[in-house]
Each structure stands twice: as structure tokens, then as C-alpha cells.
Write a protein that holds these residues in place. Sequence first.
Motif, short mmCIF file in Angstrom:
data_model
loop_
_atom_site.label_atom_id
_atom_site.label_comp_id
_atom_site.label_asym_id
_atom_site.label_seq_id
_atom_site.Cartn_x
_atom_site.Cartn_y
_atom_site.Cartn_z
N GLN A 111 53.91 9.04 -25.46
CA GLN A 111 54.39 8.54 -26.75
C GLN A 111 53.94 9.43 -27.91
O GLN A 111 53.65 8.96 -29.00
N HIS A 112 53.87 10.75 -27.64
CA HIS A 112 53.61 11.68 -28.72
C HIS A 112 54.82 11.70 -29.65
O HIS A 112 55.96 11.60 -29.20
N PRO A 113 54.61 11.84 -30.93
CA PRO A 113 55.76 11.90 -31.85
C PRO A 113 56.60 13.15 -31.66
O PRO A 113 57.78 13.16 -31.97
N TRP A 114 55.99 14.23 -31.16
CA TRP A 114 56.69 15.48 -30.96
C TRP A 114 55.93 16.33 -29.95
O TRP A 114 54.79 16.03 -29.63
N VAL A 115 56.59 17.37 -29.45
CA VAL A 115 55.94 18.31 -28.53
C VAL A 115 56.31 19.73 -28.96
O VAL A 115 57.47 20.03 -29.24
N ASP A 116 55.30 20.58 -29.05
CA ASP A 116 55.48 21.98 -29.45
C ASP A 116 55.63 22.82 -28.19
O ASP A 116 54.73 22.89 -27.36
N LEU A 117 56.77 23.50 -28.04
CA LEU A 117 57.04 24.31 -26.86
C LEU A 117 56.79 25.79 -27.08
O LEU A 117 57.08 26.61 -26.22
N SER A 118 56.24 26.15 -28.24
CA SER A 118 55.99 27.57 -28.51
C SER A 118 54.95 28.14 -27.56
O SER A 118 54.96 29.33 -27.25
N ALA A 119 54.03 27.30 -27.08
CA ALA A 119 52.97 27.79 -26.18
C ALA A 119 53.52 28.25 -24.85
O ALA A 119 52.87 29.01 -24.13
#
Length: 495
Positions: A111-119
Motif C-alpha cells: 500500500q505504498h502511495p507510489w514506487v520509484d523504478l529509476s533504481a
Amino acid sequence: VHLHLWSSHHAQEWPPYPDTMGKTVLSPGGVAPAGQVGVVSLPAHGWVLAPGSDGICRPPSGTIRPVRRSYYDPSSAPGKGVVWEWENDSGTWTPYDMDVGITIQRAYEKQHPWVDLSAIGFCYVIDFATMEKAVVGQGGARCPVGGFSFFQPGPVQLLRQLLSGPWALWGCGCLLPVLTWSVLAPLRVPTVPVKNLTGSSPVNPALAGITGILMSAAGLPVCLTRPPKLVLHPPPVSKSEIQSIPGISHSCRKTTKKQAKKGKTPEEVLKKYLQKVRHPPDEDCTICMERLSAPSGYKGPQPAVKPDLVGKLVKCSHVFHLHCLVAMYNNGNKDGSLQCPTCKTIYGVKTGTQPPGKMEYHIIPHALPGHADCKTIRIIYNIPPGVQGPEHPNPGKSFTARGFPRHCYLPDSEKGRKVLKLLLVAWDRRLIFAIGTSSTTGESDTVIWNEIHHKTEFGSNLTGHGYPDINYLDNVLAELAAQGITEESLAQDKD
């Protein structure tokens, strides 16, 4: 039961086959009995699979691509039957690479508000609240994804989108409004590359992006290039290809907790490094900030020395209250060493508080970017979680160890081997890691790097922890010297 998936190898990724195709391959009637040569026909996809060949063939061209069957944990996205897809220009659905899908699903389930895929090499984030994108220094066009809306990079559509909404914060990772695909589609134009957004040129990426926007507004075609892919690890290496490092014995080093030297009081230890000052100079003690001509202002546990005594360190000549120096020594490792609080000159042999662990090192037959003339030294650090000792911030409390084993890389050159030898000294002195608060996650009571930088990207430099970096070896030698580790240390350790 684990989910079995067949994947095709294309562009260094392994996207899964559609479910119907995977079932055809895995069905009891689809695969030839063991020991027999047979073919599974996949007419809907134009391919045939020869079970003994580990590949699929498209007749009559004869094109062969490798396939593989992967096993996933039942708790992962594919283990639950979840496959994340995006809709491409032709209106068909394309599955994400499984590793990307697992990353997205893990964040979604938490239930994260968003996920960063840059990593993992993709220049955008997924906003689960609005199902819209947040640009991370690069552009992308909106693509529906499996009942939700996700985004695949598409530069021209981004430029048109930005011209239609507030784009002043683009390049800062801020959320941007997203136009519908039907609005964006008619606005496509022929493109010419503007390659500054990779950060490889002297032009700032944000400036290159704004330039592209202005060019597009003037009716000029623009294409923003996609950033290079993150490459953390080298290609697979067999045991027979791994070599020991000439001039360095063994290929593994372990450390355990070392007890502080006993038998000498702090006053006896400091006496080796100090000269008494009968007439203190008219300046402040930089430890307690009181005048040296006045008694020490230290208010903690009182050392067994007079508060008005003053001493000068013999190497750097900095002057302090003896009372303050003893208190400072008692608050450290009490290992027989002292570091000047003003100029950081080290007296004795400095040791750290690194938890017990293992350091492996060997040569692998691949070259680092910028070092094509030599192979690579790979270092593998492994520290397990445990309980903090008396030298740590919170004795008796457990500590975590995230991201281990950690793989690091050096060029197998003369200077690279020199750095490795000094890193071995730093490891033995427990100076590579410490226990503290992570600067990246904010987690406390965890294992962190201890001011000696390492390169953890093998084939890229997207995070600043990779190659090429022409100054790295000199910089790390300076960092080691700041910890009291130089070529003289190698002779000391032999003694």
C-alpha cells in the motif's frame, strides 16, 4: 505450488509469454516425452518449440531465440498469477519484465502511495493513488496497463503533454497531469535526437529538456533519449573463470570483535602523544570551548586528572585541556589510538567498530567501463545482523544488515591492487562499516558505510557509484589515508 513461466529473451530482458502460450508449453500433451525428440507447435504465435534445444524457432526464417522456465516464490507477483502489462501503440498488451512486475506488485501490496523504478533503470515512478506518472528527470507517455494506467517512455508525447499543463517542475520528479491517449496520439511528429538528457554531456539535463520543449513549441521535431540501463552486476562467471589475485594471499578475510587493549590507563596512553604546556596560549580549547588558561569546561564523568592541565599533541602541535582529551578518549574505542579533533591527525593505530563479517576478493574476466585494458577485481562483503556490543551506539540492542552481500569493483591494475591491499588493512581494523543511521533510508541501528567509498555498479554509473570515474582510485586512497591507512600500514601489519 510454484508458478512455471516460459520467457523469450529479447533486448537483454526476459518478458513472460502470454498465459495461453505458457500453458501450451507446459501441458502434458505439449511437451515431448523425456528422451524423445518432439516439437510443440504454437501456431497462434508463429513459433515451434523443440524441447531439447532450449530455444524456439520461427519457420521458415529459421530465427531461433532462447527460452527459459523460471520458478517464482508463491508470495511473489508471478507466484500469485499477477502479471503487469502495458498497452502499446498497436493496442495490444505487453507484459513487463518479471523483475519489474515483482517490484511494482511488492509496492502495491504494501500500500505504498507510489514506487520509484529509476533504481532498476526506468525513468519514472508509478503513482498508485491516481494511476498517473511522476517524471524522474526524463519523459514518458501514458500507456494503460492491465486495468490500471502505467507508463512506458515515449518522448514526443511527453513534450506535447507538458505544453498542455504546468511543467515548471519537470525534472524535479514532480507529478505531472496526464492527457488521455486519444488526445496525445494526433500530436505525434517526426523526431530528431536530443541526447543531453542522459547526463553524459556538459549541458544540464533539465536545461536540455527545456530546450526540447521550446523547440517543440516552435514546431521543430524533438526526441528525448531514454537513459542508459542500470547494470549492477557483471555477466555470469563460472568458478573456473575466477582467479586469485597475484601478490595477495588467500581470497577471503574474516573479522571478529576485537577487545580493546588492556593494562594501560587513558592517561598512560595519551602521555605518549602529548607534551605538557606550562604557559597555555590565549585561545580556546576546541573540545570544551573554554579558554586554555581556565579549567576545562567538560561536565561529564570526571577523569582522574586536574582540569587545568594543558597538553600539546606532538605531531600537529594543537593544544587542549588534558582533562578534555582523556574524556574524549574514554568516549571512543579505547584502542590505544587518538585522533586530533582539530586536524584529524591520527596517533597510534586507529580501529573502528565494524561488526563481525566476511570479505571475499578475486579477479573476474570482465572489464569495467573506462578500464578496457584489464580485468576486474570483485569484492564481496557479507555482514549478518546481530546484537550491538559495548563499542556501538546502543549496546545490547539488535542491529540490521541491509543489502548484503554487497558487491564492489576495482580495476585489476597496479593502482587497483594497491587500493585492495589497503582495503584489506581497513577491513582488519574494522573501518569499512559501522553501525548507525542510514543516510538513504533513515533507518537507525543498521550497518552503514564508514567514509570509504566503494563502487557498487559494474557496468554503468547512473547512481554515481560506478564507472567510468577517472578520479575514483585517487579519491579512495585519500579517504583511506584519512583513516590512517597508507602504504606504511602494509609494513606495520606485517610486523
